[in-house]
Design a protein around this motif. Structure first.
Motif, mmCIF file in Angstrom:
data_model
loop_
_atom_site.group_PDB
_atom_site.id
_atom_site.type_symbol
_atom_site.label_atom_id
_atom_site.label_comp_id
_atom_site.label_asym_id
_atom_site.label_seq_id
_atom_site.Cartn_x
_atom_site.Cartn_y
_atom_site.Cartn_z
ATOM 1 N N ALA A 140 0.850 -1.200 0.000
ATOM 2 C CA ALA A 140 0.000 0.000 0.000
ATOM 3 C C ALA A 140 0.880 1.242 0.000
ATOM 4 C CB ALA A 140 -0.933 0.009 1.212
ATOM 5 N N LEU A 141 0.280 2.342 -0.455
ATOM 6 C CA LEU A 141 1.004 3.605 -0.584
ATOM 7 C C LEU A 141 0.098 4.747 -0.139
ATOM 8 C CD1 LEU A 141 3.607 4.991 -1.767
ATOM 9 C CD2 LEU A 141 2.409 5.034 -3.966
ATOM 10 N N ALA A 142 0.600 5.600 0.763
ATOM 11 C CA ALA A 142 -0.164 6.766 1.223
ATOM 12 C C ALA A 142 0.684 8.013 1.000
ATOM 13 C CB ALA A 142 -0.526 6.633 2.698
ATOM 14 N N LEU A 143 0.104 9.028 0.357
ATOM 15 C CA LEU A 143 0.844 10.229 -0.032
ATOM 16 C C LEU A 143 0.101 11.475 0.418
ATOM 17 C CD1 LEU A 143 1.504 9.170 -3.755
ATOM 18 C CD2 LEU A 143 2.968 8.699 -1.773
ATOM 19 N N TRP A 144 0.845 12.434 0.976
ATOM 20 C CA TRP A 144 0.279 13.741 1.281
ATOM 21 C C TRP A 144 0.898 14.763 0.340
ATOM 22 C CZ3 TRP A 144 0.451 14.444 7.368
ATOM 23 C CH2 TRP A 144 -0.390 13.490 7.962
ATOM 24 N N TYR A 145 0.040 15.511 -0.365
ATOM 25 C CA TYR A 145 0.439 16.550 -1.336
ATOM 26 C C TYR A 145 1.752 16.196 -2.033
ATOM 27 C CZ TYR A 145 2.032 17.980 3.346
ATOM 28 O OH TYR A 145 2.516 17.986 4.637
ATOM 29 N N PRO A 146 1.795 15.066 -2.742
ATOM 30 C CA PRO A 146 3.055 14.588 -3.346
ATOM 31 C C PRO A 146 3.529 15.489 -4.481
ATOM 32 C CG PRO A 146 1.202 13.280 -4.142
ATOM 33 C CD PRO A 146 0.654 14.177 -3.052
ATOM 34 N N ALA A 147 4.838 15.754 -4.490
ATOM 35 C CA ALA A 147 5.439 16.626 -5.514
ATOM 36 C C ALA A 147 5.758 15.832 -6.767
ATOM 37 C CB ALA A 147 6.691 17.304 -4.950
ATOM 38 N N LEU A 148 4.733 15.261 -7.381
ATOM 39 C CA LEU A 148 4.922 14.383 -8.532
ATOM 40 C C LEU A 148 5.368 15.143 -9.779
ATOM 41 C CD1 LEU A 148 1.726 12.190 -7.995
ATOM 42 C CD2 LEU A 148 4.062 11.667 -7.287
ATOM 43 N N GLY A 149 5.175 16.449 -9.780
ATOM 44 C CA GLY A 149 5.552 17.237 -10.943
ATOM 45 C C GLY A 149 6.965 17.777 -10.899
ATOM 46 N N SER A 150 7.743 17.415 -9.879
ATOM 47 C CA SER A 150 9.090 17.978 -9.751
ATOM 48 C C SER A 150 9.996 17.698 -10.949
ATOM 49 C CB SER A 150 9.757 17.477 -8.465
ATOM 50 O OG SER A 150 11.026 18.046 -8.290
ATOM 51 N N PRO A 151 10.043 16.467 -11.484
ATOM 52 C CA PRO A 151 10.907 16.242 -12.657
ATOM 53 C C PRO A 151 10.542 17.138 -13.839
ATOM 54 C CG PRO A 151 10.325 14.150 -11.652
ATOM 55 C CD PRO A 151 9.481 15.190 -10.986
ATOM 56 N N GLY A 152 9.251 17.256 -14.117
ATOM 57 C CA GLY A 152 8.825 18.119 -15.210
ATOM 58 C C GLY A 152 9.162 19.574 -14.962
ATOM 59 N N ALA A 153 9.109 19.994 -13.687
ATOM 60 C CA ALA A 153 9.441 21.378 -13.355
ATOM 61 C C ALA A 153 10.909 21.677 -13.634
ATOM 62 C CB ALA A 153 9.116 21.644 -11.891
ATOM 63 N N GLN A 154 11.779 20.693 -13.411
ATOM 64 C CA GLN A 154 13.211 20.903 -13.698
ATOM 65 C C GLN A 154 13.437 21.052 -15.203
ATOM 66 O OE1 GLN A 154 14.973 21.346 -10.814
ATOM 67 N NE2 GLN A 154 12.926 20.906 -10.026
ATOM 68 N N ARG A 155 12.774 20.226 -15.989
ATOM 69 C CA ARG A 155 12.925 20.318 -17.455
ATOM 70 C C ARG A 155 12.393 21.647 -17.980
ATOM 71 N NH1 ARG A 155 11.478 14.689 -16.840
ATOM 72 N NH2 ARG A 155 9.274 15.185 -17.185
ATOM 73 N N ARG A 157 12.231 24.433 -16.342
ATOM 74 C CA ARG A 157 13.077 25.531 -15.862
ATOM 75 C C ARG A 157 14.336 25.691 -16.694
ATOM 76 N NH1 ARG A 157 14.753 26.707 -9.581
ATOM 77 N NH2 ARG A 157 16.217 28.412 -9.987
ATOM 78 N N PHE A 158 14.988 24.573 -17.053
ATOM 79 C CA PHE A 158 16.301 24.660 -17.688
ATOM 80 C C PHE A 158 16.298 24.346 -19.190
ATOM 81 C CE2 PHE A 158 17.290 23.569 -13.180
ATOM 82 C CZ PHE A 158 17.838 24.788 -12.837
ATOM 83 N N ARG A 159 15.243 23.686 -19.663
ATOM 84 C CA ARG A 159 15.068 23.391 -21.093
ATOM 85 C C ARG A 159 16.025 22.342 -21.635
ATOM 86 N NH1 ARG A 159 9.984 24.979 -21.760
ATOM 87 N NH2 ARG A 159 9.704 27.123 -21.061
ATOM 88 N N THR A 160 17.305 22.423 -21.306
ATOM 89 C CA THR A 160 18.276 21.425 -21.777
ATOM 90 C C THR A 160 19.159 21.000 -20.614
ATOM 91 O OG1 THR A 160 20.027 22.980 -22.354
ATOM 92 C CG2 THR A 160 18.345 22.527 -24.050
#
Length: 265
Positions: A140-155, A157-160
């Motif tokens: 089982a997995l329990a998550l509170w406000y998980p930052a699942l978008g962090s990888p996309g946010a890095q891309r 921000r920096f583009r390359t």
């Protein structure tokens, strides 16, 4: 509720061929600590720039509810001597979770067939990825406000890759946190949706509708991607639960883990 005891744990995590020290807090029912019965296992993952102390109140609740709960202070957490945040990444934290799982699932007083992961904020992303990579071990997995978008946010921000600097700063809960290039580069090619689709365990996500750090839509999207998940929305709650919001989140989490058999005797 069970009487809960707390212990400290030290582990060695292989990292680039060297052994690196990892510390954790362990909460468990007193009768389990005395060897009178086995109990399910829960591993709690804190957010960025934090330590095990940040999730200790929830860990104690889970211990009182009948689980052996391990809360690591991730290397590079910037707290409790864990090293500077510029050395950490999602992958280093996943390695820390793996080391904890390898050690704790072998304890004779742990029922490894009932292993759950919990994570808040960035720890939610780490917990989700660890569950995806170790699917046969997690129930089982329990998550509170998980930052699942962090990888996309890095891309975004920096583009390359080439544009990622040796170090940079982000803001977490109103405080600046320095990061190294490793943080962005380690997740550059990570497809979070693909990882979530591989999960075949029940997932609970608790998220406030006033969260400005990780928008509620991140969890709504995850709900559409995950094969077996439910989303508990807390009206008026922001990023980081306090007071009544915290109690409601704890109640939802313990109820969910009890329902899936990851808590209790």
């Amino acid at each position: 509720m069970n009487d809960c005891v707390t212990r400290e744990l030290a582990l060695t995590v292989p990292d680039d061929g060297a052994g690196t020290r990892l510390t954790a807090l362990v909460h468990m029912p007193r009768d389990v600590a005395a060897g009178r019965r086995r109990a399910p296992l829960a591993v709690c993952c804190h957010g960025m720039g934090e330590s095990a102390l940040r999730v200790a109140p929830l860990a104690r609740r889970l211990g009182e509810a009948g689980a052996v709960v391990v809360s690591p202070s991730f290397r590079g957490g910037g707290a409790d001597g864990a090293g500077p945040t510029t050395t950490m990444s999602v992958l280093t934290e996943m390695a820390d979770v793996g080391a904890v799982l390898d050690a704790a699932r072998a304890w004779p007083f742990v029922d490894a067939s009932r292993t759950a992961l919990f994570g808040r904020s960035l720890g939610g992303l780490v917990a989700a990825l660890a569950a995806s990579r170790r699917r046969t071990e997690i129930a089982a997995l329990a998550l509170w406000y998980p930052a699942l978008g962090s990888p996309g946010a890095q891309r975004s921000r920096f583009r390359t890759r080439q544009a990622v600097p040796a170090s940079y700063m982000i803001e977490v809960d109103g405080r600046p946190v320095p990061l190294g290039a490793r943080y962005a580069l380690d997740v550059w090619d990570l497809d979070v949706d693909a990882e979530l689709r591989r999960l075949r365990v029940p997932v609970l996500i608790v998220h406030g509708d006033a969260d400005r750090a990780v928008p509620l839509e991140v969890s709504r999207h995850a709900l559409r991607v995950l094969p077996d998940a439910r989303l508990e929305v807390l009206p008026g709650a922001g990023h980081g639960f306090g007071g009544e919001h915290w109690e409601n989140a704890v109640g939802a989490t313990t109820g969910f883990l009890s329902w899936v058999g990851a808590l209790g005797e």
